[in-house]
Structures are given as structure tokens and as C-alpha cells.
Design a protein around this motif. Structure first.
Motif, PDB file in Angstrom:
ATOM      1  N   LEU A  91       2.474  -6.365   2.274  1.00 60.36           N
ATOM      2  CA  LEU A  91       3.253  -5.433   1.460  1.00 60.36           C
ATOM      3  C   LEU A  91       2.941  -5.615  -0.019  1.00 60.36           C
ATOM      4  O   LEU A  91       2.914  -6.735  -0.529  1.00 60.36           O
ATOM      5  N   ASP A  92       2.648  -4.515  -0.715  1.00 57.80           N
ATOM      6  CA  ASP A  92       2.299  -4.477  -2.139  1.00 57.80           C
ATOM      7  C   ASP A  92       0.955  -5.132  -2.470  1.00 57.80           C
ATOM      8  O   ASP A  92       0.670  -5.404  -3.624  1.00 57.80           O
ATOM      9  N   LYS A  93       0.114  -5.368  -1.477  1.00 56.06           N
ATOM     10  CA  LYS A  93      -1.209  -5.959  -1.697  1.00 56.06           C
ATOM     11  C   LYS A  93      -2.276  -4.870  -1.753  1.00 56.06           C
ATOM     12  O   LYS A  93      -2.171  -3.840  -1.102  1.00 56.06           O
ATOM     13  N   GLU A  94      -3.318  -5.138  -2.519  1.00 62.91           N
ATOM     14  CA  GLU A  94      -4.483  -4.257  -2.567  1.00 62.91           C
ATOM     15  C   GLU A  94      -5.382  -4.622  -1.394  1.00 62.91           C
ATOM     16  O   GLU A  94      -5.736  -5.793  -1.218  1.00 62.91           O
ATOM     17  N   ILE A  95      -5.748  -3.614  -0.594  1.00 59.50           N
ATOM     18  CA  ILE A  95      -6.520  -3.873   0.620  1.00 59.50           C
ATOM     19  C   ILE A  95      -7.617  -2.837   0.810  1.00 59.50           C
ATOM     20  O   ILE A  95      -7.624  -1.791   0.179  1.00 59.50           O
ATOM     21  N   ASN A  96      -8.532  -3.164   1.710  1.00 57.11           N
ATOM     22  CA  ASN A  96      -9.484  -2.214   2.275  1.00 57.11           C
ATOM     23  C   ASN A  96      -9.134  -2.103   3.755  1.00 57.11           C
ATOM     24  O   ASN A  96      -9.047  -3.113   4.454  1.00 57.11           O
ATOM     25  N   LEU A  97      -8.917  -0.889   4.227  1.00 58.69           N
ATOM     26  CA  LEU A  97      -8.530  -0.632   5.605  1.00 58.69           C
ATOM     27  C   LEU A  97      -9.683   0.079   6.293  1.00 58.69           C
ATOM     28  O   LEU A  97     -10.192   1.074   5.771  1.00 58.69           O
ATOM     29  N   ILE A  98     -10.099  -0.439   7.444  1.00 53.09           N
ATOM     30  CA  ILE A  98     -11.187   0.172   8.213  1.00 53.09           C
ATOM     31  C   ILE A  98     -10.598   0.724   9.508  1.00 53.09           C
ATOM     32  O   ILE A  98      -9.985  -0.009  10.277  1.00 53.09           O
ATOM     33  N   THR A  99     -10.774   2.022   9.738  1.00 54.37           N
ATOM     34  CA  THR A  99     -10.259   2.646  10.953  1.00 54.37           C
ATOM     35  C   THR A  99     -11.236   2.412  12.103  1.00 54.37           C
ATOM     36  O   THR A  99     -12.364   1.962  11.906  1.00 54.37           O
ATOM     37  N   ARG A 100     -10.817   2.752  13.298  1.00 54.27           N
ATOM     38  CA  ARG A 100     -11.690   2.620  14.472  1.00 54.27           C
ATOM     39  C   ARG A 100     -12.897   3.549  14.380  1.00 54.27           C
ATOM     40  O   ARG A 100     -13.923   3.290  14.993  1.00 54.27           O
ATOM     41  N   GLU A 101     -12.791   4.631  13.601  1.00 55.16           N
ATOM     42  CA  GLU A 101     -13.913   5.547  13.391  1.00 55.16           C
ATOM     43  C   GLU A 101     -14.848   5.042  12.290  1.00 55.16           C
ATOM     44  O   GLU A 101     -15.750   5.756  11.865  1.00 55.16           O
ATOM     45  N   GLN A 102     -14.596   3.837  11.780  1.00 56.99           N
ATOM     46  CA  GLN A 102     -15.391   3.190  10.734  1.00 56.99           C
ATOM     47  C   GLN A 102     -15.273   3.892   9.385  1.00 56.99           C
ATOM     48  O   GLN A 102     -16.201   3.892   8.584  1.00 56.99           O
ATOM     49  N   ARG A 103     -14.127   4.480   9.105  1.00 58.08           N
ATOM     50  CA  ARG A 103     -13.840   5.031   7.778  1.00 58.08           C
ATOM     51  C   ARG A 103     -13.106   3.971   6.982  1.00 58.08           C
ATOM     52  O   ARG A 103     -12.212   3.291   7.504  1.00 58.08           O
ATOM     53  N   VAL A 104     -13.459   3.842   5.716  1.00 60.55           N
ATOM     54  CA  VAL A 104     -12.865   2.816   4.861  1.00 60.55           C
ATOM     55  C   VAL A 104     -11.922   3.473   3.862  1.00 60.55           C
ATOM     56  O   VAL A 104     -12.275   4.451   3.205  1.00 60.55           O
ATOM     57  N   TRP A 105     -10.713   2.933   3.754  1.00 57.59           N
ATOM     58  CA  TRP A 105      -9.703   3.396   2.813  1.00 57.59           C
ATOM     59  C   TRP A 105      -9.332   2.228   1.915  1.00 57.59           C
ATOM     60  O   TRP A 105      -9.210   1.092   2.371  1.00 57.59           O
ATOM     61  N   HIS A 106      -9.135   2.501   0.636  1.00 62.14           N
ATOM     62  CA  HIS A 106      -8.781   1.462  -0.325  1.00 62.14           C
ATOM     63  C   HIS A 106      -7.470   1.844  -0.998  1.00 62.14           C
ATOM     64  O   HIS A 106      -7.270   3.003  -1.371  1.00 62.14           O
ATOM     65  N   GLY A 107      -6.578   0.872  -1.141  1.00 64.44           N
ATOM     66  CA  GLY A 107      -5.314   1.153  -1.808  1.00 64.44           C
ATOM     67  C   GLY A 107      -4.339   0.005  -1.678  1.00 64.44           C
ATOM     68  O   GLY A 107      -4.712  -1.125  -1.332  1.00 64.44           O
ATOM     69  N   TYR A 108      -3.073   0.309  -1.979  1.00 64.55           N
ATOM     70  CA  TYR A 108      -1.994  -0.675  -1.935  1.00 64.55           C
ATOM     71  C   TYR A 108      -1.054  -0.350  -0.779  1.00 64.55           C
ATOM     72  O   TYR A 108      -0.694   0.808  -0.570  1.00 64.55           O
ATOM     73  N   VAL A 109      -0.624  -1.366  -0.056  1.00 67.18           N
ATOM     74  CA  VAL A 109       0.296  -1.192   1.059  1.00 67.18           C
ATOM     75  C   VAL A 109       1.691  -0.959   0.491  1.00 67.18           C
ATOM     76  O   VAL A 109       2.210  -1.781  -0.265  1.00 67.18           O
ATOM     77  N   THR A 110       2.299   0.176   0.838  1.00 68.16           N
ATOM     78  CA  THR A 110       3.647   0.492   0.361  1.00 68.16           C
ATOM     79  C   THR A 110       4.699   0.312   1.446  1.00 68.16           C
ATOM     80  O   THR A 110       5.876   0.137   1.133  1.00 68.16           O
ATOM     81  N   ALA A 111       4.300   0.346   2.715  1.00 69.02           N
ATOM     82  CA  ALA A 111       5.236   0.140   3.823  1.00 69.02           C
ATOM     83  C   ALA A 111       4.455  -0.322   5.048  1.00 69.02           C
ATOM     84  O   ALA A 111       3.298   0.069   5.241  1.00 69.02           O
ATOM     85  N   ILE A 112       5.105  -1.161   5.840  1.00 72.40           N
ATOM     86  CA  ILE A 112       4.459  -1.647   7.065  1.00 72.40           C
ATOM     87  C   ILE A 112       5.540  -1.965   8.094  1.00 72.40           C
ATOM     88  O   ILE A 112       6.607  -2.465   7.757  1.00 72.40           O
ATOM     89  N   ASP A 113       5.263  -1.611   9.348  1.00 68.48           N
ATOM     90  CA  ASP A 113       6.116  -2.025  10.459  1.00 68.48           C
ATOM     91  C   ASP A 113       5.227  -2.262  11.671  1.00 68.48           C
ATOM     92  O   ASP A 113       4.006  -2.330  11.548  1.00 68.48           O
ATOM     93  N   GLN A 114       5.811  -2.386  12.849  1.00 68.89           N
ATOM     94  CA  GLN A 114       5.033  -2.712  14.046  1.00 68.89           C
ATOM     95  C   GLN A 114       4.046  -1.621  14.447  1.00 68.89           C
ATOM     96  O   GLN A 114       3.009  -1.917  15.023  1.00 68.89           O
ATOM     97  N   ASP A 115       4.360  -0.357  14.130  1.00 64.90           N
ATOM     98  CA  ASP A 115       3.553   0.756  14.626  1.00 64.90           C
ATOM     99  C   ASP A 115       2.694   1.452  13.587  1.00 64.90           C
ATOM    100  O   ASP A 115       1.735   2.125  13.929  1.00 64.90           O
ATOM    101  N   LYS A 116       3.041   1.320  12.289  1.00 68.71           N
ATOM    102  CA  LYS A 116       2.295   2.065  11.272  1.00 68.71           C
ATOM    103  C   LYS A 116       2.263   1.308   9.950  1.00 68.71           C
ATOM    104  O   LYS A 116       3.040   0.401   9.706  1.00 68.71           O
ATOM    105  N   ILE A 117       1.315   1.750   9.107  1.00 68.30           N
ATOM    106  CA  ILE A 117       1.156   1.174   7.782  1.00 68.30           C
ATOM    107  C   ILE A 117       0.942   2.329   6.804  1.00 68.30           C
ATOM    108  O   ILE A 117       0.259   3.302   7.130  1.00 68.30           O
TER     109      ILE A 117
END
Length: 74
Positions: free
Chosen positions: A20-46
Motif C-alpha cells: 500500500l502506497d508503494k511505487e511498483i511495476n505490475l506485470i499482467t499474465r498477458e505480459q503488459r507492464v504497468w507502473h504506478g502507486y498502489v492505492t488499495a489492495i485486498d484479497q481479490d484486487k489491487i
């Protein structure tokens, strides 16, 4: 000063409150890369806010990995 990269796999992401509130790189299963800050997270979604302040929601099941960097003293 150095950097260390922390990698979260799909199974480690759900409910990982330390992202939460960290700067990250997120890689999807389709190999797309997203960069940003985590604003919310739970068991099913981010929720991620990018540099243009747009919010994006991803299902944890659609995420391959998340990369986070930590700055170290050495």
C-alpha cells in the motif's frame, strides 16, 4: 546507496498490505507492464494510480508478478 528489488508472485499479492502506497511495476499474465502507486489492495484486487493520476484496477488472478524497489544504505 543501492537498490534492492523485491518480487511478489501471484500467490503473495492478495492482501499484501506492505504494498500500500508503494511505487511498483505490475506485470499482467498477458505480459503488459504497468507502473504506478498502489492505492488499495485486498484479497481479490489491487488498485494502481499511474503518473497521470489515472486509477486502474486489476484482479489478483490476472497479475503475474509485482516488482518493488527498496533503497538501501550500501
Amino acid at each position: 546507496m543501492g537498490k534492492r528489488q523485491i518480487i511478489y508472485t501471484n500467490r503473495q499479492i492478495g492482501g499484501a498490505r506492505e504494498l500500500l502506497d508503494k511505487e511498483i511495476n505490475l506485470i499482467t499474465r498477458e505480459q503488459r507492464v504497468w507502473h504506478g502507486y498502489v492505492t488499495a489492495i485486498d484479497q481479490d484486487k489491487i488498485e494502481l494510480k499511474d503518473s497521470r493520476f489515472w486509477k486502474h484496477t486489476f484482479k489478483v488472478a490476472d497479475i503475474d508478478k509485482i516488482y518493488s524497489e527498496v533503497i538501501t544504505d550500501y
